[in-house]
Write a protein that holds these residues in place. Structure first.
Motif, PDB file in Angstrom:
ATOM      1  N   CYS A   1      49.479  62.259  20.162  1.00 51.82           N
ATOM      2  CA  CYS A   1      48.482  61.279  20.607  1.00 51.82           C
ATOM      3  C   CYS A   1      47.396  61.956  21.441  1.00 51.82           C
ATOM      4  O   CYS A   1      46.211  61.610  21.329  1.00 51.82           O
ATOM      5  CB  CYS A   1      49.157  60.161  21.394  1.00 51.82           C
ATOM      6  N   PHE A   2      47.788  62.919  22.284  1.00 52.48           N
ATOM      7  CA  PHE A   2      46.797  63.662  23.063  1.00 52.48           C
ATOM      8  C   PHE A   2      45.884  64.473  22.146  1.00 52.48           C
ATOM      9  O   PHE A   2      44.667  64.521  22.350  1.00 52.48           O
ATOM     10  CB  PHE A   2      47.489  64.585  24.067  1.00 52.48           C
ATOM     11  N   ILE A   3      46.454  65.096  21.133  1.00 47.12           N
ATOM     12  CA  ILE A   3      45.649  65.868  20.175  1.00 47.12           C
ATOM     13  C   ILE A   3      44.664  64.945  19.468  1.00 47.12           C
ATOM     14  O   ILE A   3      43.502  65.314  19.245  1.00 47.12           O
ATOM     15  CB  ILE A   3      46.558  66.605  19.176  1.00 47.12           C
ATOM     16  N   ALA A   4      45.102  63.733  19.115  1.00 46.46           N
ATOM     17  CA  ALA A   4      44.214  62.775  18.454  1.00 46.46           C
ATOM     18  C   ALA A   4      43.040  62.405  19.360  1.00 46.46           C
ATOM     19  O   ALA A   4      41.886  62.367  18.908  1.00 46.46           O
ATOM     20  CB  ALA A   4      44.997  61.526  18.067  1.00 46.46           C
ATOM     21  N   ALA A   5      43.320  62.151  20.632  1.00 41.85           N
ATOM     22  CA  ALA A   5      42.245  61.816  21.572  1.00 41.85           C
ATOM     23  C   ALA A   5      41.281  62.994  21.745  1.00 41.85           C
ATOM     24  O   ALA A   5      40.060  62.806  21.792  1.00 41.85           O
ATOM     25  CB  ALA A   5      42.831  61.416  22.913  1.00 41.85           C
ATOM     26  N   PHE A   6      41.836  64.197  21.804  1.00 45.37           N
ATOM     27  CA  PHE A   6      41.006  65.393  21.949  1.00 45.37           C
ATOM     28  C   PHE A   6      40.101  65.579  20.731  1.00 45.37           C
ATOM     29  O   PHE A   6      38.905  65.858  20.866  1.00 45.37           O
ATOM     30  CB  PHE A   6      41.904  66.615  22.156  1.00 45.37           C
ATOM     31  N   LEU A   7      40.645  65.420  19.529  1.00 39.56           N
ATOM     32  CA  LEU A   7      39.843  65.579  18.311  1.00 39.56           C
ATOM     33  C   LEU A   7      38.775  64.501  18.202  1.00 39.56           C
ATOM     34  O   LEU A   7      37.648  64.767  17.774  1.00 39.56           O
ATOM     35  CB  LEU A   7      40.737  65.560  17.074  1.00 39.56           C
ATOM     36  N   PHE A   8      39.127  63.276  18.593  1.00 33.29           N
ATOM     37  CA  PHE A   8      38.167  62.178  18.542  1.00 33.29           C
ATOM     38  C   PHE A   8      36.990  62.446  19.482  1.00 33.29           C
ATOM     39  O   PHE A   8      35.827  62.260  19.121  1.00 33.29           O
ATOM     40  CB  PHE A   8      38.865  60.868  18.915  1.00 33.29           C
ATOM     41  N   ALA A   9      37.292  62.915  20.691  1.00 28.88           N
ATOM     42  CA  ALA A   9      36.233  63.201  21.659  1.00 28.88           C
ATOM     43  C   ALA A   9      35.431  64.431  21.265  1.00 28.88           C
ATOM     44  O   ALA A   9      34.219  64.502  21.524  1.00 28.88           O
ATOM     45  CB  ALA A   9      36.843  63.394  23.046  1.00 28.88           C
TER      46      ALA A   9
ATOM     47  N   ILE B   1      52.418  58.156  16.802  1.00 27.78           N
ATOM     48  CA  ILE B   1      53.004  56.824  16.932  1.00 27.78           C
ATOM     49  C   ILE B   1      54.346  56.765  16.210  1.00 27.78           C
ATOM     50  O   ILE B   1      55.311  56.176  16.709  1.00 27.78           O
ATOM     51  CB  ILE B   1      52.025  55.751  16.409  1.00 27.78           C
ATOM     52  N   ILE B   2      54.430  57.395  15.039  1.00 25.32           N
ATOM     53  CA  ILE B   2      55.702  57.433  14.305  1.00 25.32           C
ATOM     54  C   ILE B   2      56.768  58.152  15.121  1.00 25.32           C
ATOM     55  O   ILE B   2      57.913  57.696  15.210  1.00 25.32           O
ATOM     56  CB  ILE B   2      55.510  58.083  12.918  1.00 25.32           C
ATOM     57  N   TYR B   3      56.407  59.270  15.743  1.00 30.88           N
ATOM     58  CA  TYR B   3      57.367  59.995  16.587  1.00 30.88           C
ATOM     59  C   TYR B   3      57.810  59.146  17.771  1.00 30.88           C
ATOM     60  O   TYR B   3      58.988  59.136  18.132  1.00 30.88           O
ATOM     61  CB  TYR B   3      56.759  61.302  17.097  1.00 30.88           C
ATOM     62  N   LEU B   4      56.880  58.429  18.402  1.00 33.24           N
ATOM     63  CA  LEU B   4      57.240  57.604  19.546  1.00 33.24           C
ATOM     64  C   LEU B   4      58.173  56.467  19.137  1.00 33.24           C
ATOM     65  O   LEU B   4      59.158  56.174  19.826  1.00 33.24           O
ATOM     66  CB  LEU B   4      55.989  57.043  20.218  1.00 33.24           C
ATOM     67  N   ILE B   5      57.884  55.826  18.020  1.00 32.08           N
ATOM     68  CA  ILE B   5      58.743  54.746  17.537  1.00 32.08           C
ATOM     69  C   ILE B   5      60.107  55.289  17.145  1.00 32.08           C
ATOM     70  O   ILE B   5      61.147  54.702  17.479  1.00 32.08           O
ATOM     71  CB  ILE B   5      58.067  54.001  16.371  1.00 32.08           C
ATOM     72  N   ALA B   6      60.120  56.421  16.458  1.00 37.23           N
ATOM     73  CA  ALA B   6      61.391  57.017  16.040  1.00 37.23           C
ATOM     74  C   ALA B   6      62.230  57.407  17.248  1.00 37.23           C
ATOM     75  O   ALA B   6      63.453  57.246  17.237  1.00 37.23           O
ATOM     76  CB  ALA B   6      61.137  58.233  15.158  1.00 37.23           C
ATOM     77  N   SER B   7      61.600  57.916  18.294  1.00 33.31           N
ATOM     78  CA  SER B   7      62.370  58.316  19.474  1.00 33.31           C
ATOM     79  C   SER B   7      63.031  57.115  20.137  1.00 33.31           C
ATOM     80  O   SER B   7      64.144  57.226  20.644  1.00 33.31           O
ATOM     81  CB  SER B   7      61.478  59.044  20.470  1.00 33.31           C
ATOM     82  N   GLU B   8      62.373  55.971  20.114  1.00 33.40           N
ATOM     83  CA  GLU B   8      62.969  54.777  20.712  1.00 33.40           C
ATOM     84  C   GLU B   8      64.185  54.315  19.920  1.00 33.40           C
ATOM     85  O   GLU B   8      65.220  53.983  20.494  1.00 33.40           O
ATOM     86  CB  GLU B   8      61.944  53.646  20.798  1.00 33.40           C
TER      87      GLU B   8
END
Length: 94
Positions: free
Chosen positions: A11-19, A63-70
């Motif tokens: 998610c951090f990488i996504a925000a970095f690429l978007f910016a 998001i998939i990783y976060l959901i899977a971890s839960e």
């Protein structure tokens, strides 16, 4: 690294690429004497959509990783609870 950590990292990488796309367009037009929204949109067009594509892919993976971890954590907690019940039953001789 845990799945939760990997998800947050993606998610951090996504925000970095978007910016980065918008920062690159601003740097690209830094030598322009007058700014307008049309000029900035054309600079974004020169940058292309590759960064946005990778940002969306990275966000989805995160998001998939976060959901899977839960879900996996809940399964592990249930397994640990069952193991402790079985150990207690064996110690009592049941």
């Amino acid at each position: 690294m845990s799945r939760r950590g990997a998800g947050v990292s993606f998610c951090f990488i996504a925000a970095f690429l978007f910016a980065t796309r918008y920062i690159c367009a601003a740097i690209f037009g830094s030598n322009v004497s007058s700014w307008s929204s049309g000029l900035y949109n054309s600079m974004l067009g020169y940058i292309g959509n590759g960064l946005n594509t990778f940002a969306v892919i990275s966000l989805i993976v995160g998001i998939i990783y976060l959901i899977a971890s839960e879900f996996i954590e809940k399964d592990n907690d249930n397994d640990k609870e069952l193991e402790s019940i079985e150990i207690n039953d064996n110690e009592r001789g049941e």
